[in-house]
Design a protein around this motif. Structure first.
Motif, PDB file in Angstrom:
ATOM      1  N   ILE A  32       0.839  -1.201   0.000  1.00  0.00           N
ATOM      2  CA  ILE A  32       0.000   0.000   0.000  1.00  0.00           C
ATOM      3  C   ILE A  32       0.872   1.247   0.000  1.00  0.00           C
ATOM      4  CG2 ILE A  32      -1.766   1.282   1.277  1.00  0.00           C
ATOM      5  CD1 ILE A  32      -2.403  -1.494   2.650  1.00  0.00           C
ATOM      6  N   GLN A  33       0.612   2.135  -0.955  1.00  0.00           N
ATOM      7  CA  GLN A  33       1.196   3.474  -0.905  1.00  0.00           C
ATOM      8  C   GLN A  33       0.335   4.292   0.052  1.00  0.00           C
ATOM      9  OE1 GLN A  33       0.640   5.785  -4.434  1.00  0.00           O
ATOM     10  NE2 GLN A  33       1.748   7.564  -3.652  1.00  0.00           N
ATOM     11  N   GLY A  61       1.739   5.209  14.048  1.00  0.00           N
ATOM     12  CA  GLY A  61       0.730   5.423  13.024  1.00  0.00           C
ATOM     13  C   GLY A  61      -0.092   4.187  12.738  1.00  0.00           C
ATOM     14  N   HIS A  62      -1.385   4.187  13.181  1.00  0.00           N
ATOM     15  CA  HIS A  62      -2.252   3.045  12.892  1.00  0.00           C
ATOM     16  C   HIS A  62      -3.636   3.504  12.423  1.00  0.00           C
ATOM     17  CE1 HIS A  62      -3.045   2.891  17.564  1.00  0.00           C
ATOM     18  NE2 HIS A  62      -3.718   3.874  16.990  1.00  0.00           N
ATOM     19  N   GLU A  63      -3.666   4.636  11.753  1.00  0.00           N
ATOM     20  CA  GLU A  63      -4.884   5.111  11.089  1.00  0.00           C
ATOM     21  C   GLU A  63      -4.513   5.421   9.642  1.00  0.00           C
ATOM     22  OE1 GLU A  63      -6.981   7.188  15.004  1.00  0.00           O
ATOM     23  OE2 GLU A  63      -6.061   8.477  13.489  1.00  0.00           O
ATOM     24  N   ILE A  64      -4.384   4.366   8.855  1.00  0.00           N
ATOM     25  CA  ILE A  64      -3.737   4.437   7.544  1.00  0.00           C
ATOM     26  C   ILE A  64      -4.761   4.334   6.423  1.00  0.00           C
ATOM     27  CG2 ILE A  64      -2.110   3.267   6.005  1.00  0.00           C
ATOM     28  CD1 ILE A  64      -0.737   2.165   8.573  1.00  0.00           C
ATOM     29  N   VAL A  65      -4.671   5.257   5.481  1.00  0.00           N
ATOM     30  CA  VAL A  65      -5.455   5.182   4.247  1.00  0.00           C
ATOM     31  C   VAL A  65      -4.484   5.304   3.083  1.00  0.00           C
ATOM     32  CG1 VAL A  65      -7.132   6.368   2.789  1.00  0.00           C
ATOM     33  CG2 VAL A  65      -7.609   6.046   5.209  1.00  0.00           C
ATOM     34  N   GLY A  66      -4.628   4.420   2.102  1.00  0.00           N
ATOM     35  CA  GLY A  66      -3.719   4.467   0.966  1.00  0.00           C
ATOM     36  C   GLY A  66      -4.278   3.769  -0.246  1.00  0.00           C
ATOM     37  N   ARG A  67      -3.400   3.537  -1.212  1.00  0.00           N
ATOM     38  CA  ARG A  67      -3.787   2.937  -2.485  1.00  0.00           C
ATOM     39  C   ARG A  67      -2.945   1.685  -2.721  1.00  0.00           C
ATOM     40  NH1 ARG A  67      -6.647   5.340  -6.345  1.00  0.00           N
ATOM     41  NH2 ARG A  67      -6.235   7.425  -5.501  1.00  0.00           N
ATOM     42  N   VAL A  68      -3.575   0.612  -3.181  1.00  0.00           N
ATOM     43  CA  VAL A  68      -2.871  -0.640  -3.426  1.00  0.00           C
ATOM     44  C   VAL A  68      -1.881  -0.459  -4.569  1.00  0.00           C
ATOM     45  CG1 VAL A  68      -3.110  -3.044  -4.144  1.00  0.00           C
ATOM     46  CG2 VAL A  68      -4.780  -2.035  -2.574  1.00  0.00           C
ATOM     47  N   SER A  69      -0.603  -0.793  -4.276  1.00  0.00           N
ATOM     48  CA  SER A  69       0.452  -0.635  -5.279  1.00  0.00           C
ATOM     49  C   SER A  69       0.975  -1.970  -5.796  1.00  0.00           C
ATOM     50  CB  SER A  69       1.614   0.180  -4.699  1.00  0.00           C
ATOM     51  OG  SER A  69       2.123  -0.431  -3.516  1.00  0.00           O
ATOM     52  N   ALA A  70       0.710  -3.065  -5.055  1.00  0.00           N
ATOM     53  CA  ALA A  70       1.116  -4.399  -5.503  1.00  0.00           C
ATOM     54  C   ALA A  70       0.327  -5.425  -4.698  1.00  0.00           C
ATOM     55  CB  ALA A  70       2.618  -4.618  -5.319  1.00  0.00           C
ATOM     56  N   ILE A  71       0.115  -6.609  -5.276  1.00  0.00           N
ATOM     57  CA  ILE A  71      -0.586  -7.672  -4.560  1.00  0.00           C
ATOM     58  C   ILE A  71       0.125  -8.999  -4.789  1.00  0.00           C
ATOM     59  CG2 ILE A  71      -2.860  -6.571  -4.593  1.00  0.00           C
ATOM     60  CD1 ILE A  71      -3.598  -8.370  -6.957  1.00  0.00           C
ATOM     61  N   GLY A  72       0.015  -9.884  -3.785  1.00  0.00           N
ATOM     62  CA  GLY A  72       0.548 -11.230  -3.927  1.00  0.00           C
ATOM     63  C   GLY A  72      -0.316 -12.074  -4.842  1.00  0.00           C
ATOM     64  N   PHE A  78      -8.532  -7.683  -3.306  1.00  0.00           N
ATOM     65  CA  PHE A  78      -8.076  -6.363  -3.722  1.00  0.00           C
ATOM     66  C   PHE A  78      -7.367  -6.441  -5.066  1.00  0.00           C
ATOM     67  CE2 PHE A  78      -8.031  -6.580   0.919  1.00  0.00           C
ATOM     68  CZ  PHE A  78      -8.875  -5.523   1.236  1.00  0.00           C
ATOM     69  N   LYS A  79      -7.372  -5.282  -5.743  1.00  0.00           N
ATOM     70  CA  LYS A  79      -6.653  -5.167  -7.010  1.00  0.00           C
ATOM     71  C   LYS A  79      -5.848  -3.882  -7.010  1.00  0.00           C
ATOM     72  CE  LYS A  79     -10.452  -2.911  -9.540  1.00  0.00           C
ATOM     73  NZ  LYS A  79     -11.256  -2.621  -8.338  1.00  0.00           N
ATOM     74  N   LEU A  80      -4.937  -3.752  -7.940  1.00  0.00           N
ATOM     75  CA  LEU A  80      -4.103  -2.560  -8.023  1.00  0.00           C
ATOM     76  C   LEU A  80      -4.983  -1.313  -8.133  1.00  0.00           C
ATOM     77  CD1 LEU A  80      -1.245  -3.665 -10.470  1.00  0.00           C
ATOM     78  CD2 LEU A  80      -1.222  -3.609  -7.975  1.00  0.00           C
ATOM     79  N   GLY A  81      -4.622  -0.280  -7.383  1.00  0.00           N
ATOM     80  CA  GLY A  81      -5.333   0.990  -7.430  1.00  0.00           C
ATOM     81  C   GLY A  81      -6.462   1.136  -6.447  1.00  0.00           C
ATOM     82  N   ASP A  82      -6.855   0.041  -5.770  1.00  0.00           N
ATOM     83  CA  ASP A  82      -7.943   0.126  -4.789  1.00  0.00           C
ATOM     84  C   ASP A  82      -7.561   1.045  -3.634  1.00  0.00           C
ATOM     85  OD1 ASP A  82      -9.535  -1.611  -6.176  1.00  0.00           O
ATOM     86  OD2 ASP A  82      -9.310  -3.295  -4.775  1.00  0.00           O
ATOM     87  N   VAL A 137       3.263  -3.016   3.926  1.00  0.00           N
ATOM     88  CA  VAL A 137       2.862  -4.302   3.347  1.00  0.00           C
ATOM     89  C   VAL A 137       2.123  -5.081   4.433  1.00  0.00           C
ATOM     90  CG1 VAL A 137       3.630  -6.452   2.272  1.00  0.00           C
ATOM     91  CG2 VAL A 137       4.846  -4.306   1.801  1.00  0.00           C
ATOM     92  N   VAL A 138       0.889  -5.494   4.132  1.00  0.00           N
ATOM     93  CA  VAL A 138       0.008  -6.108   5.132  1.00  0.00           C
ATOM     94  C   VAL A 138      -0.711  -7.294   4.507  1.00  0.00           C
ATOM     95  CG1 VAL A 138      -1.931  -5.700   6.705  1.00  0.00           C
ATOM     96  CG2 VAL A 138      -0.324  -3.849   6.218  1.00  0.00           C
TER      97      VAL A 138
END
Length: 350
Positions: A32-33, A61-72, A78-82, A137-138
């Motif tokens: 996640i970016q 920091g545990h209130e995180i919002v971001g965009r998916v940059s890679a997936i396993g 999830f998909k890229l860009g979510d 990465v989570v």
């Protein structure tokens, strides 16, 4: 992979830039970016070493919002860009009764849950680094879907802790239409408690020590406001509340609120004071079958439920955006309660 972060190296040092290592995404991992990260009092307690077992360097920091940059390769949700969120946990045993019930915050496994920062609750294993960073990465199970509009993303970040910390007890004690609910304290947690209890259909009464906050509380959704230092105003609500959510994190007289509960009413504490509360009067409890309970954050299913509810009802936190470089100034203001009601870091500034 290497990523930029801000970290404290000891309880007495200010946060400063640090390059940290994030794992390469495994089969079920989501990279996640990070776009925004809320600032929680827990962050401050941790970096200042006020809680036992803090592991340095500490990247809070545990209130995180971001965009998916890679997936396993095995990621299915999830998909890229979510647009996604990460809250206070990034793993748990997943097999104990609490985890099987979707209440991972009460994980009964050998280590407890794994915090987004500061590692496993029992201090084992490697340190974990939180959202004051460019990327994270989570495992996909601990990643949440964000359905809020792009313009609301920053104000969505505090929902990942402040939102679910208040949502979980409101839902567990079945707050809704026909219930009279008190919210004690109008801060980062309390302002979310008011908004959520109101949206759930309850009659909401806000308690504050500051008369100046009365109008603010009504704007947040309170039907009534009681100044808790006014003995007559407090007495006027005796034996009338189904539920009270107490968000105050300093020691205070709990009896003042238990006397306001109906028979079988409950007051739930979500604030953790530095010193213990005075011992409550047992008579107030046994004569009305009242109870004092506690609650901590929320499990992954109820966090997703809360996020979806807030997106549907247009609920976000009231925030003030800051640059990463201003985090120490934000901490100083937090100590003076000089924020309405949550700081959020624009991670583009890291």
């Amino acid at each position: 992979m290497q990523t930029k972060a801000f970290a404290a190296h000891s309880p007495t040092t200010t946060l400063a830039p640090l390059t940290i290592e994030r794992r390469e995404p495994g089969p079920t991992d989501v990279a996640i970016q990070i776009l925004y990260c809320g600032v929680c009092h827990s962050d401050l307690h941790t970096v200042r070493g006020e809680w036992a077992g803090v592991r340095y360097p500490s990247v809070p920091g545990h209130e995180i919002v971001g965009r998916v940059s890679a997936i396993g390769k095995d990621v299915s949700r999830f998909k890229l860009g979510d647009l996604v969120g990460v809250g206070c946990m990034v793993d748990s045993c997943r097999t104990c009764p609490s985890c099987r019930d979707g209440l991972e915050q009460y994980c009964e496994g050998p280590h407890g849950f794994q915090g987004t920062y500061n590692g496993w609750l029992d201090g084992s294993g490697e340190n974990t680094y939180g959202g004051y960073s460019a990327d994270v990465v989570v495992d996909e199970y601990f990643v949440l879907k964000i359905r809020h509009a792009q313009a609301d993303l920053a104000a969505t970040a505090p929902l990942l802790c402040a939102g679910v910390t208040t949502w979980s007890p409101l839902r567990h004690w079945k707050v809704g239409p026909g219930k009279k609910v008190g919210i004690v304290g109008i801060g980062g947690l309390g302002h979310m408690g008011i908004k959520l209890a109101h949206a759930l259909g309850a009659h909401v009464v806000a308690f504050t020590t500051s008369p100046s906050k009365a109008e603010e509380a009504r704007k947040l959704g309170a039907d009534e406001v009681v100044v808790s230092r006014d003995a007559d105003a407090m007495a006027g609500h005796a034996r009338s509340f189904d539920f009270i959510l107490n968000t105050v994190a300093v020691a205070h007289d709990l009896d003042a609120y238990t006397t306001l509960l109906k028979r079988d009413g409950a007051m739930t504490l979500v604030g953790v004071p530095a010193t213990p509360h005075p011992t409550p009067n047992v008579g107030n409890l046994i004569m009305g079958r009242r109870s004092i309970a506690g609650s901590v954050i929320g499990g992954i299913p109820e966090t997703q439920e809360m996020l979806d509810f807030c997106a549907e009802h247009g609920i976000t936190a009231d925030i003030e955006m800051i640059d990463m470089q201003d985090i120490e100034k934000a901490y100083a203001r937090m100590l003076k309660s000089d924020v309405k009601y949550r700081f959020v870091i624009d991670m583009a500034t890291i």
